[in-house]
Design a protein around this motif. Structure first.
Motif, PDB file in Angstrom:
ATOM      1  N   ALA A 404       0.690  -1.198   0.005  1.00 38.38           N
ATOM      2  CA  ALA A 404      -0.070  -0.083  -0.136  1.00 38.38           C
ATOM      3  C   ALA A 404       0.650   1.284   0.159  1.00 38.38           C
ATOM      4  O   ALA A 404       0.633   2.151  -0.796  1.00 38.38           O
ATOM      5  N   MET A 405       1.988   1.130   0.751  1.00 41.88           N
ATOM      6  CA  MET A 405       2.743   2.319   0.893  1.00 41.88           C
ATOM      7  C   MET A 405       3.293   2.671  -0.576  1.00 41.88           C
ATOM      8  O   MET A 405       3.333   3.701  -0.822  1.00 41.88           O
ATOM      9  N   LYS A 406       4.052   1.439  -1.495  1.00 40.72           N
ATOM     10  CA  LYS A 406       4.431   1.934  -2.605  1.00 40.72           C
ATOM     11  C   LYS A 406       3.549   2.323  -3.689  1.00 40.72           C
ATOM     12  O   LYS A 406       3.933   3.091  -4.361  1.00 40.72           O
ATOM     13  N   SER A 407       2.379   1.856  -3.361  1.00 40.61           N
ATOM     14  CA  SER A 407       1.195   2.173  -4.323  1.00 40.61           C
ATOM     15  C   SER A 407       1.030   3.702  -4.252  1.00 40.61           C
ATOM     16  O   SER A 407       0.735   4.618  -5.337  1.00 40.61           O
ATOM     17  N   ILE A 408       0.720   4.408  -3.045  1.00 43.80           N
ATOM     18  CA  ILE A 408       0.600   5.649  -2.853  1.00 43.80           C
ATOM     19  C   ILE A 408       1.847   6.164  -3.103  1.00 43.80           C
ATOM     20  O   ILE A 408       1.497   7.533  -3.731  1.00 43.80           O
ATOM     21  N   GLN A 409       2.995   5.987  -2.901  1.00 42.29           N
ATOM     22  CA  GLN A 409       4.244   6.821  -3.175  1.00 42.29           C
ATOM     23  C   GLN A 409       4.209   6.955  -4.748  1.00 42.29           C
ATOM     24  O   GLN A 409       4.797   8.029  -5.203  1.00 42.29           O
ATOM     25  N   HIS A 410       3.894   5.878  -5.355  1.00 42.59           N
ATOM     26  CA  HIS A 410       3.771   5.845  -6.810  1.00 42.59           C
ATOM     27  C   HIS A 410       2.929   6.946  -7.248  1.00 42.59           C
ATOM     28  O   HIS A 410       3.173   7.719  -8.131  1.00 42.59           O
ATOM     29  N   GLU A 411       1.818   6.827  -6.716  1.00 40.66           N
ATOM     30  CA  GLU A 411       0.604   7.869  -7.398  1.00 40.66           C
ATOM     31  C   GLU A 411       1.069   9.141  -6.635  1.00 40.66           C
ATOM     32  O   GLU A 411       0.846  10.322  -7.711  1.00 40.66           O
ATOM     33  N   ILE A 412       1.914   9.405  -5.633  1.00 42.73           N
ATOM     34  CA  ILE A 412       2.196  10.954  -5.394  1.00 42.73           C
ATOM     35  C   ILE A 412       3.172  11.399  -6.417  1.00 42.73           C
ATOM     36  O   ILE A 412       3.162  12.583  -6.811  1.00 42.73           O
ATOM     37  N   GLU A 414       3.559  10.288  -9.411  1.00 39.99           N
ATOM     38  CA  GLU A 414       2.959  10.547 -10.845  1.00 39.99           C
ATOM     39  C   GLU A 414       1.812  11.621 -10.874  1.00 39.99           C
ATOM     40  O   GLU A 414       1.762  12.276 -12.257  1.00 39.99           O
ATOM     41  N   ASN A 415       1.026  11.944  -9.962  1.00 38.97           N
ATOM     42  CA  ASN A 415       0.030  12.738  -9.927  1.00 38.97           C
ATOM     43  C   ASN A 415       0.183  14.195  -8.796  1.00 38.97           C
ATOM     44  O   ASN A 415      -0.007  13.949  -7.788  1.00 38.97           O
ATOM     45  N   GLU A 416       0.208  15.088  -9.437  1.00 37.12           N
ATOM     46  CA  GLU A 416       0.387  16.312  -8.586  1.00 37.12           C
ATOM     47  C   GLU A 416      -0.809  16.755  -7.848  1.00 37.12           C
ATOM     48  O   GLU A 416      -0.711  17.056  -6.904  1.00 37.12           O
ATOM     49  N   ASN A 417      -1.902  16.467  -8.613  1.00 45.03           N
ATOM     50  CA  ASN A 417      -3.277  16.729  -7.846  1.00 45.03           C
ATOM     51  C   ASN A 417      -3.493  15.887  -6.596  1.00 45.03           C
ATOM     52  O   ASN A 417      -3.849  16.370  -5.572  1.00 45.03           O
TER      53      ASN A 417
END
Length: 430
Positions: A404-412, A414-417
């Motif tokens: 879950a941590m890796k998933s959120i970090q990746h989204e952060i 890649e996605n500025e919003n």
């Protein structure tokens, strides 16, 4: 002049005094007892002083000289002289109106649209649809801006406009009481087309001035003159307000302004940057919006400080690290330990779900995202281990938390919003 400005030291931080107030110079040539002109070295310092301390400067001059002056902040730039003279003429016909506070410079969003519509309506239709109009809400959300916008729109149409804070109104009242000139006071306040009073709640508990305001209110209303008031609360919550005034205030239209949401804060920052010629990229704008609270005046102060610091240090471009360093006094880190309940409740409230959903087996998209955000923030903001977090959120083991941590970090990344959303939630928790 120097003595008056020195007295402001106790009203602000040393940084604010040295970098803003101390930069002002007294324009002796064009000033009079009833009109004080101060020169600022640039538009950013001028804007900051107008927004935060114009009324206080006028108050201190009144204490020293016995006369309440209009205080005008000019940019000390010869190329601006013609423009500034027109502003001086405009303001000298009103009472402390800020010419930069107009309807066109007000950022409209869901949190303030009704108040904005009411303000525009009363600016166009004097004493008819909404009289009185009361705009209320917390400090720094734009009430004063709307009040000035109403005044500026009607000054342009040749109307007699009086804009005053409740403190100025009270001081003016006491001055005329002491000098046995109450007829002049009544002639001034009862002959206007628009009476605009800021922070009316400060008249609470002051019986004598409430009595005078009651009669002023009635006369203006009977003659179809427009009354617009601002307050930090609705009339029903104004303790110390006479019942007859409360009834009259409540009989008008009440328009509240709520704190701006993230998207609106981003729009406010972009608009202020365009107006003041400040160039910030989206990453910096998102960071400021997520980490500064909902007070619009504070946002304006941040932009002024950024631009001033950029000029002082002679850097060519504002980057994120520079911004983080400048804003460290605004971003208040909590010294108390953050508990899990605070994180879970804040995340649940942000996503409009129940706290128990975060610990459930529900895999809907919204709940799954909220759960990952809660795990990420719990890991970042607390010393809790991954096995502990797995137990809290009902997960199989620490490897699920790691995923879950890796998933959120990746989204952060890649996605500025999304990054801004996480930063905003983090700021709310802290």
């Amino acid at each position: 002049m120097h003595t008056v400005l020195l007295e402001l030291k106790d009203e602000m931080t040393p940084f604010e005094y040295e970098n803003y107030i101390a930069q002002l110079s007294f324009n002796e040539k064009y000033s009079r007892d009833d009109r004080i002109i101060l020169n600022a070295p640039n538009v950013f310092i001028a804007s900051w002083v107008k927004t935060k301390y114009l009324q206080k400067i006028a108050h201190f001059f009144e204490i020293h000289n016995g006369i309440k002056p209009e205080v005008i902040i000019e940019v000390a730039n010869p190329s601006k002289r013609k423009e500034n003279k027109s502003i001086v003429r405009k303001i000298s016909n009103t009472t402390n109106l800020n010419p930069s506070f107009t309807f066109s410079s007000f950022v409209v969003g869901a949190s303030n649209k009704f108040a904005f519509d009411v303000a525009k309506s009363v600016a166009k239709k004097q004493g008819t649809a909404y009289n009185p109009a009361i705009i209320y809400g917390n400090t720094g959300l734009g009430k004063t801006h709307l009040l000035n916008a109403i005044g500026n729109a009607n000054v342009d149409m040749g109307k007699n406009v009086i804009y005053s804070t409740s403190e100025q109104f009270l001081n003016d009242f006491l001055f005329h009481i002491r000098n046995n000139t109450m007829e002049k006071f009544r002639e001034k306040y009862r002959a206007c087309d628009y009476l605009l009073i800021d922070d009316i709640q400060f008249l609470n508990g002051k019986e004598q001035i409430q009595e005078e305001f009651f009669h002023t209110f009635n006369e203006l209303k009977e003659n179809n003159k427009q009354i617009v008031l601002t307050s930090d609360r609705p009339p029903k919550d104004m303790k110390g307000l006479e019942e007859r005034l409360r009834a009259r205030f409540s009989a008008g239209v009440l328009a509240d302004i709520q704190p701006p949401e993230l998207e609106m804060k981003i729009n406010i920052i972009r608009t202020k940057c365009q107006l003041d010629g400040i160039h910030l990229n989206d990453e910096i704008i998102y960071f400021i919006a997520a980490n500064i609270n909902d007070n619009i005046r504070e946002i304006e102060g941040v932009l002024v400080k950024l631009n001033f610091s950029m000029n002082v240090t002679n850097i060519q471009e504002i980057n994120l690290e520079f911004v983080k360093n400048i804003l460290k006094e605004y971003i208040k880190e909590s010294k108390e330990s953050i508990d899990m309940d605070s994180i879970i409740n804040t995340v649940a409230r942000y996503y409009n779900i129940k706290p128990s959903d975060l610990k459930s087996k529900n895999r809907s998209k919204t709940i799954a995202t909220a759960r990952k955000v809660a795990i990420y923030l719990a890991r970042v903001l607390t010393p809790n281990s991954m096995p502990y977090l797995a137990n809290v959120f009902g997960m199989k083991d620490h490897s699920t938390v790691s995923k879950a941590m890796k998933s959120i970090q990746h989204e952060i990344n890649e996605n500025e919003n999304f990054k801004t959303t996480v930063e905003e939630i983090k700021n709310k928790i802290k």
